[in-house]
Design a protein around this motif. Structure first.
Motif, PDB file in Angstrom:
ATOM      1  N   ALA A  81      -6.257   1.070  -7.936  1.00 34.47           N
ATOM      2  CA  ALA A  81      -6.943   1.839  -6.895  1.00 34.47           C
ATOM      3  C   ALA A  81      -5.931   2.442  -5.925  1.00 34.47           C
ATOM      4  O   ALA A  81      -6.064   3.595  -5.516  1.00 34.47           O
ATOM      5  N   ALA A  82      -4.908   1.688  -5.575  1.00 34.01           N
ATOM      6  CA  ALA A  82      -3.884   2.195  -4.665  1.00 34.01           C
ATOM      7  C   ALA A  82      -3.098   3.339  -5.307  1.00 34.01           C
ATOM      8  O   ALA A  82      -2.810   4.351  -4.654  1.00 34.01           O
TER       9      ALA A  82
ATOM     10  N   GLY B 164       1.094   3.811  -3.148  1.00 33.90           N
ATOM     11  CA  GLY B 164       0.692   5.187  -2.895  1.00 33.90           C
ATOM     12  C   GLY B 164       1.781   6.162  -3.296  1.00 33.90           C
ATOM     13  O   GLY B 164       1.516   7.218  -3.888  1.00 33.90           O
TER      14      GLY B 164
ATOM     15  N   GLN C  87      -9.592  -0.660   2.561  1.00 38.18           N
ATOM     16  CA  GLN C  87     -10.623  -0.443   1.547  1.00 38.18           C
ATOM     17  C   GLN C  87     -10.089  -0.591   0.123  1.00 38.18           C
ATOM     18  O   GLN C  87     -10.857  -0.708  -0.809  1.00 38.18           O
ATOM     19  N   ILE C  88      -8.775  -0.570  -0.043  1.00 36.23           N
ATOM     20  CA  ILE C  88      -8.173  -0.652  -1.377  1.00 36.23           C
ATOM     21  C   ILE C  88      -8.080  -2.116  -1.786  1.00 36.23           C
ATOM     22  O   ILE C  88      -7.536  -2.939  -1.055  1.00 36.23           O
ATOM     23  N   THR C  89      -8.598  -2.416  -2.979  1.00 37.36           N
ATOM     24  CA  THR C  89      -8.620  -3.813  -3.407  1.00 37.36           C
ATOM     25  C   THR C  89      -7.698  -4.114  -4.583  1.00 37.36           C
ATOM     26  O   THR C  89      -7.498  -5.273  -4.906  1.00 37.36           O
TER      27      THR C  89
ATOM     28  N   ALA D  76       0.833  -1.203   0.000  1.00 42.04           N
ATOM     29  CA  ALA D  76       0.000   0.000   0.000  1.00 42.04           C
ATOM     30  C   ALA D  76       0.867   1.252   0.000  1.00 42.04           C
ATOM     31  O   ALA D  76       0.639   2.180  -0.793  1.00 42.04           O
TER      32      ALA D  76
ATOM     33  N   ARG E 116      -5.825   1.372   3.408  1.00 46.91           N
ATOM     34  CA  ARG E 116      -5.423   0.084   2.822  1.00 46.91           C
ATOM     35  C   ARG E 116      -6.463  -1.020   2.980  1.00 46.91           C
ATOM     36  O   ARG E 116      -6.521  -1.928   2.166  1.00 46.91           O
TER      37      ARG E 116
ATOM     38  N   VAL F  65      -5.331   6.401  -5.248  1.00 42.72           N
ATOM     39  CA  VAL F  65      -5.378   7.008  -3.910  1.00 42.72           C
ATOM     40  C   VAL F  65      -4.098   7.793  -3.664  1.00 42.72           C
ATOM     41  O   VAL F  65      -4.124   8.915  -3.142  1.00 42.72           O
TER      42      VAL F  65
ATOM     43  N   CYS G  56      -2.496   5.782   1.342  1.00 42.64           N
ATOM     44  CA  CYS G  56      -2.742   4.355   1.082  1.00 42.64           C
ATOM     45  C   CYS G  56      -2.671   3.532   2.353  1.00 42.64           C
ATOM     46  O   CYS G  56      -3.408   2.560   2.500  1.00 42.64           O
TER      47      CYS G  56
END
Length: 126
Positions: free
Chosen positions: A84-85, A10, A78-80, A6, A76, A88, A72
């Motif tokens: 997406a990471a 990020g 909620q990030i799949t 993450a 983390r 974010v 991130c």
């Protein structure tokens, strides 16, 4: 997503934004040089340091990478996915600013049940 992945993704998102900023500044510099050359052959060309400030830009880049990693890490759970990471991380300054301004929900006022039609004067006042 584990914390190292993450944070790394990020930071990548933050780096993407910084690369786009540098590219934008270089493009503006290039256009200014072309304009100056088109006006006169011996015209003074704009210098690169008029468009980029290496010290300030480096500090902003390091900060943006750190904010991307922090965002991130914060989200983390909620990030799949990888994209997406990175997203974010790229949006970290705005996202963290928004999270910082969130206010708790106010509880709904308790009212006693009324018999009959509601009072119109009471509805008009907040």
């Amino acid at each position: 997503m584990d914390w190292m992945a993450a944070a790394g993704l990020g930071a990548v998102g933050g780096a993407v934004i910084e690369v786009l900023y540098v590219w934008s500044s270089l493009t503006a510099w290039q256009q200014a040089r072309r304009k100056a050359r088109a006006k006169k052959k011996g015209a003074k060309l704009p210098r690169l340091d008029e468009y980029l400030d290496p010290v300030a830009d480096l500090l902003v880049a390091v900060t943006r990478l750190g904010l991307g990693a922090a965002a991130c890490l914060l989200f983390r759970d909620q990030i799949t996915g990888t994209m997406a990471a990175i997203a974010v991380g790229a949006s970290a300054p705005a996202l963290l600013r928004q999270v910082g301004t969130l206010r708790g929900l106010r509880p709904a006022p308790e009212t006693a049940p009324q018999d009959g039609p509601p009072d119109r004067a009471r509805e008009a006042t907040p």
